[in-house]
Design a protein around this motif. Sequence first.
Motif, short mmCIF file in Angstrom:
data_model
loop_
_atom_site.label_atom_id
_atom_site.label_comp_id
_atom_site.label_asym_id
_atom_site.label_seq_id
_atom_site.Cartn_x
_atom_site.Cartn_y
_atom_site.Cartn_z
N LEU A 127 7.71 1.16 8.82
CA LEU A 127 6.36 0.59 8.83
C LEU A 127 6.35 -0.73 9.59
N THR A 128 7.32 -1.57 9.34
CA THR A 128 7.40 -2.87 9.98
C THR A 128 7.52 -2.73 11.49
N THR B 126 12.74 -0.41 -3.24
CA THR B 126 11.78 -0.16 -4.31
C THR B 126 11.18 1.24 -4.19
N GLY B 127 10.99 1.70 -2.96
CA GLY B 127 10.48 3.05 -2.74
C GLY B 127 11.44 4.14 -3.20
N ASP B 128 12.73 3.82 -3.23
CA ASP B 128 13.71 4.81 -3.71
C ASP B 128 13.46 5.21 -5.15
N ILE C 171 0.84 -1.20 0.00
CA ILE C 171 0.00 0.00 0.00
C ILE C 171 0.88 1.25 0.00
N TRP C 172 1.94 1.23 0.81
CA TRP C 172 2.84 2.38 0.88
C TRP C 172 3.54 2.61 -0.46
N LEU C 173 3.99 1.53 -1.10
CA LEU C 173 4.65 1.66 -2.40
C LEU C 173 3.69 2.21 -3.46
#
Length: 194
Positions: free
Chosen positions: A86-87, A169-171, A10-12
């Motif tokens: 998040l984790t 991946t968020g980078d 969801i965050w990605l």
Amino acid sequence: VVIVLIGHFIWLILLYTLGALISKKNPARVFKHYAPAYLTAVGTMSSAATLPVALKCARKSDALDRDIVDFAIPLGANIHLCGSVLTETFFVMGISYILLGELPPLSTMLVFIVLLGIFAVGAPGVPGGTVAASVGIVYSVLGLDNTAFGLLMAIFALQDSFGTACNVTGDGALALMLQGIYKKNSTVNETYHP
């Protein structure tokens, strides 16, 4: 752990949607190249160790300029630990519920999340780096004891690879955002001639 993985995706999605809005480019042009970086992060549990693969993946995108990639991806590997944050946030709430029978109050969690976000910037991009950097706030803000912290470390270690994969991946989404901001500003500067 399943809730955390869903939270990562969801965050990605949110990050890449924001990147698309800022850059006016299709985010698929970036994230479609990230499978090798994601898998490397899962295998190494280290943003720093995944950096060469992440750079190679981001450079394949035709939506990102080389100078943006060379700046944003190494910077993100060192300070953008969204998956780890998040984790840890989900896990401290779960551990608190298991050991104390209740979730921490919302005001306490908000203080913890803000401080964890700040501490994560200084955390090393190595396995367990975020948890190690947050020892003080786990004890002082949440009031958890040694048993709870030991449980947090054990559970975090089990899935740290997926948090790292989310970080890496968020980078790509952050690079897309920087691309949009940089191009917008350079276009304004190029069109204005006094």
